[in-house]
Design a protein around this motif. Structure first.
Motif, PDB file in Angstrom:
ATOM      1  N   ALA A 109      35.873 -71.349  41.842  1.00 14.29           N
ATOM      2  CA  ALA A 109      37.347 -72.143  42.789  1.00 14.29           C
ATOM      3  C   ALA A 109      37.686 -72.509  43.132  1.00 14.29           C
ATOM      4  O   ALA A 109      38.567 -73.370  43.495  1.00 14.29           O
ATOM      5  CB  ALA A 109      37.661 -70.585  42.292  1.00 14.29           C
ATOM      6  N   GLU A 110      36.852 -72.328  44.378  1.00 23.21           N
ATOM      7  CA  GLU A 110      36.412 -73.286  45.801  1.00 23.21           C
ATOM      8  C   GLU A 110      36.278 -74.366  45.487  1.00 23.21           C
ATOM      9  O   GLU A 110      37.259 -75.558  46.261  1.00 23.21           O
ATOM     10  CB  GLU A 110      35.622 -72.716  46.448  1.00 23.21           C
ATOM     11  N   ARG A 111      36.112 -74.876  44.577  1.00 25.61           N
ATOM     12  CA  ARG A 111      35.314 -76.313  44.214  1.00 25.61           C
ATOM     13  C   ARG A 111      37.025 -77.049  43.554  1.00 25.61           C
ATOM     14  O   ARG A 111      37.572 -78.279  44.125  1.00 25.61           O
ATOM     15  CB  ARG A 111      34.077 -76.399  42.958  1.00 25.61           C
ATOM     16  N   TYR A 112      37.724 -76.375  42.903  1.00 25.33           N
ATOM     17  CA  TYR A 112      39.039 -76.813  42.025  1.00 25.33           C
ATOM     18  C   TYR A 112      39.952 -76.717  43.442  1.00 25.33           C
ATOM     19  O   TYR A 112      40.536 -77.778  42.899  1.00 25.33           O
ATOM     20  CB  TYR A 112      39.609 -76.171  41.708  1.00 25.33           C
ATOM     21  N   LYS A 161      39.365 -77.262  46.595  1.00 25.19           N
ATOM     22  CA  LYS A 161      39.127 -78.463  47.386  1.00 25.19           C
ATOM     23  C   LYS A 161      39.725 -80.468  46.371  1.00 25.19           C
ATOM     24  O   LYS A 161      39.873 -81.674  47.203  1.00 25.19           O
ATOM     25  CB  LYS A 161      37.469 -78.496  47.988  1.00 25.19           C
ATOM     26  N   LEU A 162      39.255 -79.913  44.888  1.00 25.26           N
ATOM     27  CA  LEU A 162      39.701 -81.697  44.481  1.00 25.26           C
ATOM     28  C   LEU A 162      41.413 -81.753  44.402  1.00 25.26           C
ATOM     29  O   LEU A 162      41.864 -82.538  43.592  1.00 25.26           O
ATOM     30  CB  LEU A 162      38.762 -81.044  43.122  1.00 25.26           C
ATOM     31  N   GLY A 163      41.812 -80.433  44.444  1.00 19.00           N
ATOM     32  CA  GLY A 163      42.820 -80.600  44.422  1.00 19.00           C
ATOM     33  C   GLY A 163      44.070 -80.402  43.285  1.00 19.00           C
ATOM     34  O   GLY A 163      44.868 -80.094  42.702  1.00 19.00           O
ATOM     35  N   ASP A 164      42.816 -79.430  42.102  1.00 15.70           N
ATOM     36  CA  ASP A 164      43.050 -78.434  40.953  1.00 15.70           C
ATOM     37  C   ASP A 164      44.255 -77.017  41.557  1.00 15.70           C
ATOM     38  O   ASP A 164      43.432 -75.967  41.348  1.00 15.70           O
ATOM     39  CB  ASP A 164      42.645 -78.703  40.034  1.00 15.70           C
ATOM     40  N   TYR A 177      45.560 -75.375  40.313  1.00 15.08           N
ATOM     41  CA  TYR A 177      46.029 -74.695  38.543  1.00 15.08           C
ATOM     42  C   TYR A 177      44.760 -73.850  38.679  1.00 15.08           C
ATOM     43  O   TYR A 177      44.864 -72.134  38.099  1.00 15.08           O
ATOM     44  CB  TYR A 177      46.590 -75.158  37.256  1.00 15.08           C
ATOM     45  N   HIS A 178      43.401 -74.582  38.135  1.00 11.69           N
ATOM     46  CA  HIS A 178      42.559 -73.592  37.900  1.00 11.69           C
ATOM     47  C   HIS A 178      41.654 -72.480  39.212  1.00 11.69           C
ATOM     48  O   HIS A 178      41.550 -71.990  38.944  1.00 11.69           O
ATOM     49  CB  HIS A 178      41.507 -74.457  37.268  1.00 11.69           C
ATOM     50  N   ALA A 179      42.408 -73.487  40.131  1.00 18.09           N
ATOM     51  CA  ALA A 179      42.228 -73.021  41.794  1.00 18.09           C
ATOM     52  C   ALA A 179      42.314 -71.495  41.674  1.00 18.09           C
ATOM     53  O   ALA A 179      41.771 -70.501  41.872  1.00 18.09           O
ATOM     54  CB  ALA A 179      41.851 -73.658  42.766  1.00 18.09           C
ATOM     55  N   VAL A 180      43.577 -71.119  41.637  1.00 15.42           N
ATOM     56  CA  VAL A 180      44.417 -70.114  41.564  1.00 15.42           C
ATOM     57  C   VAL A 180      43.903 -69.413  40.174  1.00 15.42           C
ATOM     58  O   VAL A 180      44.129 -67.651  40.161  1.00 15.42           O
ATOM     59  CB  VAL A 180      45.847 -70.458  41.233  1.00 15.42           C
ATOM     60  N   LYS A 181      43.809 -69.643  39.182  1.00 12.42           N
ATOM     61  CA  LYS A 181      43.077 -69.112  37.744  1.00 12.42           C
ATOM     62  C   LYS A 181      42.215 -68.093  38.495  1.00 12.42           C
ATOM     63  O   LYS A 181      41.880 -67.014  37.819  1.00 12.42           O
ATOM     64  CB  LYS A 181      44.211 -69.999  37.109  1.00 12.42           C
ATOM     65  N   LEU A 182      41.187 -69.014  38.586  1.00 10.52           N
ATOM     66  CA  LEU A 182      39.900 -68.049  38.644  1.00 10.52           C
ATOM     67  C   LEU A 182      39.848 -67.244  40.024  1.00 10.52           C
ATOM     68  O   LEU A 182      39.265 -66.158  39.779  1.00 10.52           O
ATOM     69  CB  LEU A 182      39.248 -69.518  39.561  1.00 10.52           C
ATOM     70  N   HIS A 183      40.794 -67.752  40.847  1.00 10.05           N
ATOM     71  CA  HIS A 183      40.800 -66.606  42.148  1.00 10.05           C
ATOM     72  C   HIS A 183      41.088 -65.199  41.689  1.00 10.05           C
ATOM     73  O   HIS A 183      40.479 -64.024  41.777  1.00 10.05           O
ATOM     74  CB  HIS A 183      41.784 -67.206  43.224  1.00 10.05           C
ATOM     75  N   GLN A 215      49.529 -72.613  52.303  1.00 13.47           N
ATOM     76  CA  GLN A 215      49.883 -74.201  52.690  1.00 13.47           C
ATOM     77  C   GLN A 215      51.114 -74.958  52.116  1.00 13.47           C
ATOM     78  O   GLN A 215      50.890 -75.981  52.484  1.00 13.47           O
ATOM     79  CB  GLN A 215      47.767 -75.260  52.262  1.00 13.47           C
ATOM     80  N   ARG A 216      50.516 -74.364  50.692  1.00 14.83           N
ATOM     81  CA  ARG A 216      51.620 -75.071  49.590  1.00 14.83           C
ATOM     82  C   ARG A 216      52.849 -74.364  50.011  1.00 14.83           C
ATOM     83  O   ARG A 216      54.503 -74.695  49.689  1.00 14.83           O
ATOM     84  CB  ARG A 216      51.670 -74.532  47.916  1.00 14.83           C
ATOM     85  N   ARG A 217      53.309 -73.674  51.037  1.00 17.46           N
ATOM     86  CA  ARG A 217      54.558 -72.710  51.980  1.00 17.46           C
ATOM     87  C   ARG A 217      55.555 -71.986  50.429  1.00 17.46           C
ATOM     88  O   ARG A 217      56.524 -72.202  50.525  1.00 17.46           O
ATOM     89  CB  ARG A 217      55.564 -74.677  52.147  1.00 17.46           C
ATOM     90  N   GLU A 218      54.903 -71.383  49.519  1.00 14.94           N
ATOM     91  CA  GLU A 218      55.024 -70.324  48.906  1.00 14.94           C
ATOM     92  C   GLU A 218      54.935 -69.313  49.945  1.00 14.94           C
ATOM     93  O   GLU A 218      54.305 -68.699  49.099  1.00 14.94           O
ATOM     94  CB  GLU A 218      54.613 -70.915  47.370  1.00 14.94           C
ATOM     95  N   TRP A 219      56.400 -68.528  50.487  1.00 20.34           N
ATOM     96  CA  TRP A 219      55.976 -67.563  51.142  1.00 20.34           C
ATOM     97  C   TRP A 219      55.495 -66.607  50.564  1.00 20.34           C
ATOM     98  O   TRP A 219      55.317 -65.351  51.267  1.00 20.34           O
ATOM     99  CB  TRP A 219      56.465 -67.587  51.868  1.00 20.34           C
TER     100      TRP A 219
END
Length: 284
Positions: free
Chosen positions: A14-17, A19-22, A24-30, A53-57
């Motif tokens: 998930a962390e690799r996703y 760092k690569l800017g993905d 969707y998959h990072a959030v899904k895995l976490h 970081q995405r300012r989704e408060w």
């Protein structure tokens, strides 16, 4: 607590996703890891950072609150919770957080604010409302999407310094609009005007409660190539002083007002009082 190796591997993936800017998959895995191991804090913190970081408060607030329940001494968690609470107008939580950091009262002196847009940055003046909100005192360029007297969210961790009159003023990064002002932005050219005449126009705008700026002197440049640098921004004040009575061929002036009638009233009065001339009035 014991975390099975396959869950650890999922977290690393998930962390690799991320760092690569993905995203969707990072959030899904976490979120999947949280369902598998609900008492393990790393995926909560990872999601909190992503949403911050995405300012989704709203999700940022939720996941930092969850993280703090596991790590009550995590300063980053409390700080970001305060920003998210401010953005969501959860004033009681925000006040408690800022009190915890000893930031109940901030200096009323102007500080620097950096807006970044369209591959450029712009350094403005702001005054802090609280540790997460500030009011813009300058007139931003229209391309920035901001206006005079807008209330913005900002990160109260200096990203550089603005050198003004040989003093270092901290510069902070904006994090989005909080409350839109009623002011609109106008610009015009004034011709063959001396420094004294420009000061007269500035005084007329001040008396009429309008914003005033000499855009010819605005501090705008390309975004720094190294995002890790801690830069110093220099305005025209480091240049040799110009002759106060020497007229300029023309100067680009910005005025902030709620309607064009106010701008015309000030400019027409200035023509009579200062014997000045203007042209190319534009509204944005």
């Amino acid at each position: 607590m014991y975390i099975p190796p396959d869950h650890q591997q999922l977290f690393e993936e998930a962390e690799r996703y991320w760092k690569l800017g993905d995203v969707y998959h990072a959030v899904k895995l976490h979120k999947r890891i949280i369902k598998l191991v609900p008492d393990w804090h790393p995926p909560y913190l990872a999601l909190a950072r992503i949403y911050h970081q995405r300012r989704e408060w709203k999700p940022s607030f939720y996941y930092f609150k969850k993280t703090i329940a596991f790590l009550p001494d995590l300063r980053e968690g409390w700080w970001c919770l305060g920003i998210a609470a401010t953005a969501l107008k959860k004033w009681r939580v925000a006040r408690n957080v800022w009190t915890k950091f000893g930031l109940s009262n901030l200096p009323a002196t102007p500080e620097g604010l950096r807006l970044t847009y369209d591959g450029t940055f712009e350094i403005l003046w702001m005054t802090a409302v609280d540790p997460a909100r500030a009011k813009i005192l300058s007139i931003p360029h229209p391309a920035s999407g901001f206006r005079f007297r807008d209330e913005v969210l900002y990160e109260r961790k200096p990203i550089g310094h603005h050198i003004v009159a040989r003093k270092r003023v901290p510069v902070y990064a904006e994090m989005g609009i909080f409350k839109r002002s009623h002011y609109r932005t106008y610009s015009c050219l004034i011709h063959d005007a001396s420094a004294k005449q420009i000061q007269q126009l500035e005084r007329l705008c001040y008396d009429a409660r309008l914003g005033f700026e000499i855009w010819s002197n605005a501090a705008r440049a390309m975004v720094i190539e190294n995002p890790q640098a801690f830069p110093e921004y220099y305005g025209r004040s480091i240049l040799p002083a110009e002759q106060s009575d020497a007229p300029h061929d023309h100067a680009l002036i910005a005025i902030a007002a709620q309607n064009q009638v106010e701008v015309l009233h000030v400019l027409d009065a200035w023509e009579v009082i200062a014997l000045g001339q203007y042209s190319d009035l534009r509204g944005y």
